[in-house]
Enzyme design. Structure first.
Site, PDB file in Angstrom:
ATOM      1  N   GLY A  22       0.822  -1.198   0.000  1.00 33.46           N
ATOM      2  CA  GLY A  22       0.000   0.000   0.000  1.00 33.46           C
ATOM      3  C   GLY A  22       0.852   1.242   0.000  1.00 33.46           C
ATOM      4  O   GLY A  22       2.085   1.188  -0.161  1.00 33.46           O
ATOM      5  N   ALA A  23       0.217   2.377   0.191  1.00 33.81           N
ATOM      6  CA  ALA A  23       0.909   3.662   0.209  1.00 33.81           C
ATOM      7  C   ALA A  23       0.186   4.575   1.174  1.00 33.81           C
ATOM      8  O   ALA A  23      -1.017   4.425   1.436  1.00 33.81           O
ATOM      9  CB  ALA A  23       0.958   4.288  -1.185  1.00 33.81           C
ATOM     10  N   GLY A  24       0.933   5.520   1.734  1.00 32.84           N
ATOM     11  CA  GLY A  24       0.352   6.466   2.677  1.00 32.84           C
ATOM     12  C   GLY A  24       1.045   7.800   2.581  1.00 32.84           C
ATOM     13  O   GLY A  24       1.800   8.073   1.633  1.00 32.84           O
ATOM     14  N   MET A  26       3.470   8.970   4.220  1.00 32.88           N
ATOM     15  CA  MET A  26       4.918   8.965   4.351  1.00 32.88           C
ATOM     16  C   MET A  26       5.610   8.231   3.217  1.00 32.88           C
ATOM     17  O   MET A  26       6.805   8.405   3.008  1.00 32.88           O
ATOM     18  CB  MET A  26       5.325   8.327   5.688  1.00 32.88           C
ATOM     19  CG  MET A  26       5.088   9.237   6.880  1.00 32.88           C
ATOM     20  SD  MET A  26       5.590   8.459   8.426  1.00 32.88           S
ATOM     21  CE  MET A  26       7.335   8.183   8.114  1.00 32.88           C
ATOM     22  N   GLY A  27       4.904   7.388   2.497  1.00 31.51           N
ATOM     23  CA  GLY A  27       5.556   6.665   1.416  1.00 31.51           C
ATOM     24  C   GLY A  27       4.867   5.365   1.088  1.00 31.51           C
ATOM     25  O   GLY A  27       3.717   5.132   1.458  1.00 31.51           O
ATOM     26  N   LYS A  43       8.841  -0.135   4.550  1.00 44.12           N
ATOM     27  CA  LYS A  43       8.287   1.185   4.256  1.00 44.12           C
ATOM     28  C   LYS A  43       9.375   2.078   3.678  1.00 44.12           C
ATOM     29  O   LYS A  43      10.438   2.252   4.297  1.00 44.12           O
ATOM     30  CB  LYS A  43       7.703   1.820   5.514  1.00 44.12           C
ATOM     31  CG  LYS A  43       7.194   3.246   5.311  1.00 44.12           C
ATOM     32  CD  LYS A  43       6.450   3.774   6.532  1.00 44.12           C
ATOM     33  CE  LYS A  43       5.091   3.129   6.647  1.00 44.12           C
ATOM     34  NZ  LYS A  43       4.263   3.728   7.729  1.00 44.12           N
ATOM     35  N   ASP A 137      -0.229   8.472  17.022  1.00 47.38           N
ATOM     36  CA  ASP A 137      -1.195   8.376  15.925  1.00 47.38           C
ATOM     37  C   ASP A 137      -1.852   7.001  15.913  1.00 47.38           C
ATOM     38  O   ASP A 137      -1.957   6.350  14.883  1.00 47.38           O
ATOM     39  CB  ASP A 137      -0.511   8.652  14.591  1.00 47.38           C
ATOM     40  CG  ASP A 137      -1.517   8.875  13.446  1.00 47.38           C
ATOM     41  OD1 ASP A 137      -2.683   9.222  13.739  1.00 47.38           O
ATOM     42  OD2 ASP A 137      -1.136   8.693  12.284  1.00 47.38           O
TER      43      ASP A 137
END
Length: 704
Positions: A22-24, A26-27, A43, A137
């Site tokens: 996946g991606a978010g 931050m990267g 990551k 978080d």
């Protein structure tokens, strides 16, 4: 999970990428495989963040701190390169959906699942907090689900984002729907902020909605500050009461993670017959595991067709898949081989305290920090205190899994047995390669004394055995006049005393002290300030001194190595000024080998504090020494090391400082010398394999 795209790398460090998870913000996150087959979630930081100097510094600091966290509900950070052109980090891979994905696909969780979820999250936060970190978080998207319990990811990394383009362009720090009031105002943020987020995640699991409703972030923040959470979907009872307290606007009104864990662990757990997760979520996990198998098969096909194969293990010693640290990284910051001895003690609430599903049918919550096991699955009876295990002969040969970090190996006095402490504490017939005893429940920290006494820390209790798990000498702690929250036990030579790191009222955030207990009487005696977070503590051979490595709170920097008089608590010496610290006490009780630089090791006089002689610097192929030990006769100093050219260790003549062997011996740390110096036990790859070497440093047996 998606196939790799044309612009995705195929290798990062020693990891071969298999697919994109996946991606978010931050990267990107990839599924990766190490040379010996371990799966990792890797990551990779976004390119714009990679060019942000402030972010890189914070990311490096947070990764270093996060590597200290070892627990059953926090996938370990196994490798990272924060100095790379594009920084990255790798963690243990959990083949399950996030809580957000599971609830979105299958709807709310039933009450029994909510209890296990809340208890697992509390224990995850307890592990993170006791390592000096905050999560910052915690949200459903950062909670993975597995049969053994919830797995909290990305702990500590959120702080690295603060001040970057992500926050400067209007994003709040944390996720709006689950953030705490003090995070919104920027005042009074502490570890208790994570408890507000924990409650929010459980409410989401119960209702499929955030606790203060959905909608625009600005509306969520306003409701968090002014409104009460919607708790109606949580069944009435103790769990709802605990969550309501976690939602207190004032952090002072919230319980900490240890309190939440303590209250919830006393409640009846769900029946183990079908595991703790709803059946549709278990099916999601099965489907995810199928995707992983297909990704692995595709990866093998790529190699068979001429694709880039992973590099073989270096030095012939194998690799655990954690890779090699980048040049210049301190070994104490998570070296893959030669794991420093202090890791066994700094990793509080280690993976012995796990929710385990055996064969998908047996659910057990064991080794609760603070003592005791919960009610049985049927809910009958109060929690029982940890008691001695049945003898191996009574319960059959014990089963021990050495996977994960191993923090200490020590031969018994007669040399016939080998004690191993990591995620479990066990004793082995090392010649047969079989475990003969296991200490259950496993302690969060342990020490093997020179006369076969064993000490274990269990939150607010200490237990001492004489040799075996059925030979308990005494148990004592907070209820005996102690301070509570015990870590890093260090036994005297005869097992009559144990020194421990302690914190007032069981709160690790309070000032830490070293407390010395009389084992037979179970009473505390001398205590004195620790001066920071201790990451190793040992008596000298004659018990006249205590020596410990001291770090600043949060593990941000070394204070040095301190030497105390245990009779008075007076600090006699503080060796400071270096950037790497490890020590090994000589059998003579008068000197020690002290590492204060990447490759600098000196023999130091404990009486005067002066350097007796430096040890010759290892070959430049060793980027750093990663752990030190002595032969039983004190004539040799041994050290593990890591480097790009070779990962083998070094051996010095302790009387001259001359290098006897360098980069040609399979010596890693932690290590333990046979009492007659016939053999050396050493932990390859940081965990999973214990090697026994003969006098020529040739492997004669392997425990795994």
């Amino acid at each position: 999970m998606q196939p790799l795209a044309s612009d995705d790398p195929r290798h990062i460090g020693r990891h071969r990428l298999l697919s994109r998870i996946g991606a978010g913000g931050m990267g990107r996150v990839y599924l990766a495989r190490t040379p010996d087959g371990h799966l990792r979630a890797l990551k990779v930081v976004k390119e714009d963040l990679a060019h942000d100097t402030g972010f890189r510094d914070r990311f490096a600091r947070e990764v270093r701190a996060a590597r200290r966290v070892r627990g059953p509900f926090t996938p370990a950070v196994t490798d990272a390169d924060t100095d790379a052109d594009v920084p990255w980090m790798a963690t243990e891979y959990v083949p399950g959906p996030t809580l957000k994905e599971a609830v979105s696909a299958n709807g709310p969780f039933p009450g029994p699942s909510l209890l296990v979820l809340a208890l697992g999250l509390a224990r995850a936060l307890e592990t993170v907090h006791e390592a000096g970190l905050m999560h910052r978080d915690l949200k459903p998207g950062n909670i993975l689900l597995s049969p053994r319990g919830p797995q909290v990811i990305d702990f500590g990394i959120a702080r690295a984002v603060e001040g970057t383009v992500l926050t400067r362009t209007g994003q709040t720090f944390g996720t709006p729907a689950y953030t705490s009031p003090e995070q919104i105002t920027g005042h009074g943020v502490s570890q208790l902020s994570d408890l507000f987020s924990l409650a929010g995640a459980v409410v989401f699991a119960a209702s499929a909605e955030p606790p203060f409703g959905s909608g625009r972030p600005v509306d969520s923040l306003r409701r968090i500050m002014a409104d009460e959470p919607a708790l109606g979907a949580v069944p009435e009872g103790p769990l709802r009461d605990v969550l309501a307290r976690c939602f207190a606007k004032d952090p002072a009104g919230r319980p900490d993670a240890a309190e939440v864990r303590g209250e919830l662990s006393a409640l009846p757990l769900p029946s183990a017959e079908h595991g703790w997760l709803p059946a549709p979520v278990t099916e999601q996990i099965d489907a995810r595991e199928g995707e992983v198998r297909r990704a692995e098969e595709a990866g093998r096909t790529t190699v068979d067709l001429g694709g880039g194969a992973p590099a073989p293990p270096r030095g012939g010693a194998g690799a655990d898949g954690t890779g090699h640290p980048p040049p210049g990284r301190e070994p104490q910051e998570g070296a893959p081989r030669g794991e420093p001895r202090f890791r066994r003690r700094a990793a509080v609430l280690a993976a012995a305290s796990a929710l385990v599903v055996a064969g998908g049918a047996a659910l057990a919550l064991t080794a609760l920090p603070g003592g005791g096991v919960p009610r049985d699955a049927a809910g009958g009876g109060p929690p029982a205190p940890p008691g001695p295990s049945a003898s191996p002969s009574a319960q059959g040969a014990p089963e021990v899994d050495l996977e994960g970090w191993i923090y200490e190996v020590d031969f018994s006095v007669d040399g016939e047995s080998l004690y191993v402490f990591g995620t479990s504490l066990s004793r082995w017939d090392w010649q047969a390669g079989e475990p003969v005893d296991v200490f259950e429940p496993a302690p969060s920290a342990a020490d093997i004394g020179p006369d076969d006494h064993v000490a274990g820390a269990y939150g607010d209790q200490i237990r001492v055995w004489d040799g075996g798990s059925g030979d308990e000498v005494n148990r004592f702690g907070r209820d005996n006049g102690g301070r509570g929250f015990y870590d890093m036990p260090a036994l005297s030579s005869d097992g009559s005393r144990v020194a421990v790191l302690a914190a007032e009222n069981g709160d690790p955030r309070e000032e830490r002290v070293v407390q010395i207990w009389d084992v037979a009487e179970g009473t505390p005696g001398v205590e004195f300030p620790a001066g920071g977070v201790l990451t190793d503590l040992s008596y000298t051979a004659d018990d006249s001194l205590l020596v410990g490595t001291v770090m600043e709170e949060g593990f941000d920097a070394y204070v040095g190595v301190a030497v105390w008089d245990p009779a008075t608590g007076e600090r006699l010496h503080l060796f400071e000024g270096g950037d790497h610290y490890a020590f090994a006490l000589a059998p003579d009780g008068r000197t020690m080998a002290l590492q204060s630089g990447a490759r600098r090791v000196d023999i130091v006089d404990l009486g005067t504090g002066g350097v007796v002689r430096p040890l010759a610097e290892p070959d430049a192929s060793h980027e750093s020494v990663t752990g030190i030990g002595y032969s039983s006769d004190g004539e040799r100093v041994l050290a593990g090391s890591f480097g790009w050219d070779d990962d083998r260790g070094s051996v010095w003549d302790a009387s001259t400082g001359q290098l006897l062997r360098d980069a040609d011996v399979m010596v890693y740390a932690p290590m333990g010398s046979h009492p007659e110096d016939e053999y050396l036990a050493t932990v390859a790859d940081g965990g999973g394999r214990v090697l026994v070497l003969d006098a020529d440093y040739t492997v004669v047996n392997e425990l795994s």
